[in-house]
Write an enzyme that holds these catalytic residues in place. Structure first.
Site, PDB file in Angstrom:
ATOM      1  N   ASP A 173      -0.027  16.613  -8.160  1.00 44.80           N
ATOM      2  CA  ASP A 173      -0.486  16.814  -6.641  1.00 44.80           C
ATOM      3  C   ASP A 173      -1.990  16.068  -6.903  1.00 44.80           C
ATOM      4  O   ASP A 173      -2.776  16.535  -7.779  1.00 44.80           O
ATOM      5  CB  ASP A 173      -0.755  18.452  -6.421  1.00 44.80           C
ATOM      6  CG  ASP A 173      -1.208  18.726  -5.308  1.00 44.80           C
ATOM      7  OD1 ASP A 173      -1.976  17.738  -4.594  1.00 44.80           O
ATOM      8  OD2 ASP A 173      -0.996  19.765  -4.622  1.00 44.80           O
ATOM      9  N   ASN A 214      -0.594   5.922  -3.954  1.00 40.68           N
ATOM     10  CA  ASN A 214       0.011   5.957  -2.559  1.00 40.68           C
ATOM     11  C   ASN A 214       0.072   7.142  -1.809  1.00 40.68           C
ATOM     12  O   ASN A 214       0.099   7.179  -0.630  1.00 40.68           O
ATOM     13  CB  ASN A 214       1.647   5.639  -2.750  1.00 40.68           C
ATOM     14  CG  ASN A 214       2.512   5.546  -1.890  1.00 40.68           C
ATOM     15  OD1 ASN A 214       2.519   4.893  -0.895  1.00 40.68           O
ATOM     16  ND2 ASN A 214       3.086   6.927  -2.020  1.00 40.68           N
ATOM     17  N   SER A 244      -4.137   1.489   1.027  1.00 41.34           N
ATOM     18  CA  SER A 244      -5.168   1.354   2.255  1.00 41.34           C
ATOM     19  C   SER A 244      -4.379   1.380   3.348  1.00 41.34           C
ATOM     20  O   SER A 244      -3.346   1.949   3.435  1.00 41.34           O
ATOM     21  CB  SER A 244      -6.224   0.247   2.159  1.00 41.34           C
ATOM     22  OG  SER A 244      -6.903   0.114   3.440  1.00 41.34           O
ATOM     23  N   TYR A 291      -8.497   9.924   9.568  1.00 43.46           N
ATOM     24  CA  TYR A 291      -7.526   8.820   8.798  1.00 43.46           C
ATOM     25  C   TYR A 291      -8.335   7.666   8.256  1.00 43.46           C
ATOM     26  O   TYR A 291      -8.372   7.453   7.428  1.00 43.46           O
ATOM     27  CB  TYR A 291      -6.347   8.720   9.528  1.00 43.46           C
ATOM     28  CG  TYR A 291      -5.408   7.851   8.698  1.00 43.46           C
ATOM     29  CD1 TYR A 291      -4.631   8.260   7.312  1.00 43.46           C
ATOM     30  CD2 TYR A 291      -4.988   6.494   9.166  1.00 43.46           C
ATOM     31  CE1 TYR A 291      -3.749   7.564   6.955  1.00 43.46           C
ATOM     32  CE2 TYR A 291      -4.279   5.755   8.564  1.00 43.46           C
ATOM     33  CZ  TYR A 291      -3.407   6.132   7.294  1.00 43.46           C
ATOM     34  OH  TYR A 291      -2.845   5.471   6.597  1.00 43.46           O
ATOM     35  N   LYS A 351      -9.429   5.731   4.915  1.00 41.44           N
ATOM     36  CA  LYS A 351      -8.837   4.437   4.668  1.00 41.44           C
ATOM     37  C   LYS A 351      -9.949   3.187   4.625  1.00 41.44           C
ATOM     38  O   LYS A 351     -10.162   2.444   3.666  1.00 41.44           O
ATOM     39  CB  LYS A 351      -7.860   3.693   5.462  1.00 41.44           C
ATOM     40  CG  LYS A 351      -6.559   4.715   5.649  1.00 41.44           C
ATOM     41  CD  LYS A 351      -5.741   4.750   4.064  1.00 41.44           C
ATOM     42  CE  LYS A 351      -4.663   5.589   4.034  1.00 41.44           C
ATOM     43  NZ  LYS A 351      -4.165   5.571   2.767  1.00 41.44           N
TER      44      LYS A 351
HETATM   45  N1  LIG Z   1       3.855   4.378   7.053  1.00 45.57           N
HETATM   46  C1  LIG Z   1       2.875   3.737   7.603  1.00 45.57           C
HETATM   47  O1  LIG Z   1       2.920   3.115   8.828  1.00 45.57           O
HETATM   48  C2  LIG Z   1       1.660   3.376   6.765  1.00 45.57           C
HETATM   49  C3  LIG Z   1       0.856   2.208   7.204  1.00 45.57           C
HETATM   50  C4  LIG Z   1      -0.474   2.118   6.372  1.00 45.57           C
HETATM   51  C5  LIG Z   1      -0.379   2.618   5.299  1.00 45.57           C
HETATM   52  N2  LIG Z   1       0.197   3.625   4.694  1.00 45.57           N
HETATM   53  C6  LIG Z   1      -0.167   4.468   3.709  1.00 45.57           C
HETATM   54  O2  LIG Z   1       0.916   4.563   2.572  1.00 45.57           O
HETATM   55  C7  LIG Z   1       0.917   5.779   1.944  1.00 45.57           C
HETATM   56  C8  LIG Z   1       2.461   6.007   1.779  1.00 45.57           C
HETATM   57  O3  LIG Z   1       2.873   6.559   3.089  1.00 45.57           O
HETATM   58  P1  LIG Z   1       4.443   6.290   3.591  1.00 45.57           P
HETATM   59  O4  LIG Z   1       4.442   5.668   4.725  1.00 45.57           O
HETATM   60  O5  LIG Z   1       5.233   6.226   2.459  1.00 45.57           O
HETATM   61  O6  LIG Z   1       4.367   8.061   4.114  1.00 45.57           O
HETATM   62  P2  LIG Z   1       5.528   9.210   3.842  1.00 45.57           P
HETATM   63  O7  LIG Z   1       6.780   8.741   3.851  1.00 45.57           O
HETATM   64  O8  LIG Z   1       5.227  10.248   4.549  1.00 45.57           O
HETATM   65  O9  LIG Z   1       4.970   9.593   2.202  1.00 45.57           O
HETATM   66  C9  LIG Z   1       4.003  10.002   1.681  1.00 45.57           C
HETATM   67  C10 LIG Z   1       4.144  10.707   0.395  1.00 45.57           C
HETATM   68  O10 LIG Z   1       2.571  11.075   0.101  1.00 45.57           O
HETATM   69  C11 LIG Z   1       2.950  12.398  -0.491  1.00 45.57           C
HETATM   70  N3  LIG Z   1       1.892  13.280  -0.635  1.00 45.57           N
HETATM   71  C12 LIG Z   1       1.236  13.797   0.307  1.00 45.57           C
HETATM   72  N4  LIG Z   1       0.247  14.608  -0.127  1.00 45.57           N
HETATM   73  C13 LIG Z   1       0.410  14.672  -1.454  1.00 45.57           C
HETATM   74  C14 LIG Z   1      -0.278  15.220  -2.390  1.00 45.57           C
HETATM   75  N5  LIG Z   1      -1.386  16.055  -2.294  1.00 45.57           N
HETATM   76  N6  LIG Z   1       0.224  14.936  -3.872  1.00 45.57           N
HETATM   77  C15 LIG Z   1       0.965  14.166  -4.057  1.00 45.57           C
HETATM   78  N7  LIG Z   1       1.719  13.484  -3.122  1.00 45.57           N
HETATM   79  C16 LIG Z   1       1.439  13.796  -1.844  1.00 45.57           C
HETATM   80  C17 LIG Z   1       4.105  12.934   0.134  1.00 45.57           C
HETATM   81  O11 LIG Z   1       4.731  13.966  -0.547  1.00 45.57           O
HETATM   82  P3  LIG Z   1       5.652  15.150   0.096  1.00 45.57           P
HETATM   83  O12 LIG Z   1       6.894  14.845   0.322  1.00 45.57           O
HETATM   84  O13 LIG Z   1       5.591  16.238  -0.871  1.00 45.57           O
HETATM   85  O14 LIG Z   1       4.833  15.635   1.613  1.00 45.57           O
HETATM   86  C18 LIG Z   1       4.846  11.665   0.313  1.00 45.57           C
HETATM   87  O15 LIG Z   1       5.888  11.498  -0.894  1.00 45.57           O
HETATM   88  C19 LIG Z   1      -0.205   6.535   2.383  1.00 45.57           C
HETATM   89  O16 LIG Z   1      -1.090   6.422   1.859  1.00 45.57           O
HETATM   90  C20 LIG Z   1      -0.400   5.939   4.009  1.00 45.57           C
HETATM   91  O17 LIG Z   1      -1.584   6.308   4.477  1.00 45.57           O
HETATM   92  C21 LIG Z   1       1.245   4.117   5.519  1.00 45.57           C
END
Ligand SMILES: NC(=O)c1ccc[n+]([C@@H]2O[C@H](COP(=O)([O-])OP(=O)(O)OC[C@H]3O[C@@H](n4cnc5c(N)ncnc54)[C@H](OP(=O)(O)O)[C@@H]3O)[C@@H](O)[C@H]2O)c1
Length: 285
Positions: free
Chosen positions: A66, A93, A144, A158, A162
């Site tokens: 975590d 991530n 990011s 947010y 970032k």
């Molecule tokens: N999707 C987009 O459009 C997008 C665009 C730009 C950047 N990003 C960035 O990409 C990254 C991953 O996002 P994603 O799109 O893959 O979203 P996602 O499917 O919601 O995955 C987020 C992951 O982060 C985990 N997490 C949250 N809080 C945590 C903690 N305290 N300790 C450990 N793990 C934790 C979640 O775990 P749980 O399953 O336990 O909640 C999940 O595995 C993020 O940093 C996000 O800001 C995403």
């Protein structure tokens, strides 16, 4: 094509691997020979990843981590070092987005947002940097976002996290390159993961009396259409793989046509022109 020097003795650690980008990155790194520690705050959510690892014989190990807990990060990294003796790649991530007008958002909600997205990544970096420095090598990938370069309305906390990871990473690269360590920023646009289902609305933004309720509604509509046509998380994983297997990776990697277009628009426009574009895109009906 992955250079042949990347084999099973290279160790990768991914945070937030239970879904989305972290999940796909763990699978792709393992498929390309990295012994991958796919960490999750709740390993109970990692069954799908465990099944893939078992069925395909991939070198993936699930581990509890975590990013908001010093103890959890220290324990996980200690165990990894005990077993594997080295860490070559870290992918910071884990993250989520808090949404709502700043005025509708409590300090506790904002602190929690920074605790995961920014301090979580810092916490992991501080624990792995001594190992990478002693090895004389390592690559740290910080997730990011397009939202680390441009800001959309009602997402100030947010974007705060970032933009902060961008500045922190840009400065840090100069400190650590003398020890053979590379810092890499990944800047995706909208990606079709669980991210949009996991958006955390600020508690007061939910209340009907919020003076921002009407404008926020327009944004919600826009958000839904962004996600519909977004690429899948594996597209980000491919870029991460490319970056970490490069002998001399760039500092920044943009992922997605929307991110490329928005970042280029901001570069080429005045603040006033760019502001008009953003309002048209996100706040008009
Ligand atoms: N999707 C987009 O459009 C997008 C665009 C730009 C950047 N990003 C960035 O990409 C990254 C991953 O996002 P994603 O799109 O893959 O979203 P996602 O499917 O919601 O995955 C987020 C992951 O982060 C985990 N997490 C949250 N809080 C945590 C903690 N305290 N300790 C450990 N793990 C934790 C979640 O775990 P749980 O399953 O336990 O909640 C999940 O595995 C993020 O940093 C996000 O800001 C995403």
């Amino acid at each position: 094509m992955v250079p042949s020097s990347f084999s099973n003795d290279k160790v990768a650690v991914v945070t937030g691997s239970s879904s989305g980008i972290g999940f796909e990155t763990s699978v792709l790194l393992a498929k390309n020979g990295f012994h991958t520690y796919a960490t999750a705050r709740n390993p109970g959510k990692s069954q799908a990843l465990m099944d893939i690892a078992r069925d395909s014989g991939l070198p993936i190990q699930i581990m509890q981590l975590d990013v908001t807990s010093d103890k959890s990060v220290n324990d996980a990294v200690s165990r990894i070092l005990l077993e594997s003796k080295r860490i070559d790649i870290v992918v910071n991530n884990a993250g989520y987005a808090l949404v709502g007008a700043l005025e509708d958002t409590s300090m506790d909600e904002i602190k929690a947002q920074f605790e995961t997205n920014l301090f979580g990544a810092i916490r992991v970096m501080q624990v792995v940097l001594p190992t990478m420095r002693n090895q004389g090598s390592g690559k740290i990938v910080n997730l990011s976002s397009m939202g680390g370069r441009i800001a959309i309305p009602f997402d100030s906390s947010y974007h705060g996290t970032k933009f902060a990871i961008e500045g922190l990473s840009e400065s840090l690269q100069y400190e650590v390159e003398q020890f053979g360590i590379k810092i890499i920023l990944i800047e995706p646009g909208a990606i079709k993961s669980n991210f949009f289902n996991n958006l955390k609305p600020a508690s007061n933004a939910q209340k009907a009396g919020s003076p921002y309720a009407q404008t926020m509604q327009k944004l919600n509509v826009r958000f839904s259409s962004l996600v519909e046509n977004a690429p899948p998380p594996v597209e980000v994983a491919k870029v991460i793989l490319k970056a970490v297997t490069s002998e001399d990776p760039d500092l920044r990697y943009i992922v997605g046509d929307d991110a490329a277009a928005m970042i280029q628009a901001k570069r080429s426009m005045s603040d006033a022109e760019f502001g008009k574009l953003m309002k048209k895109q996100f706040l008009s009906q």
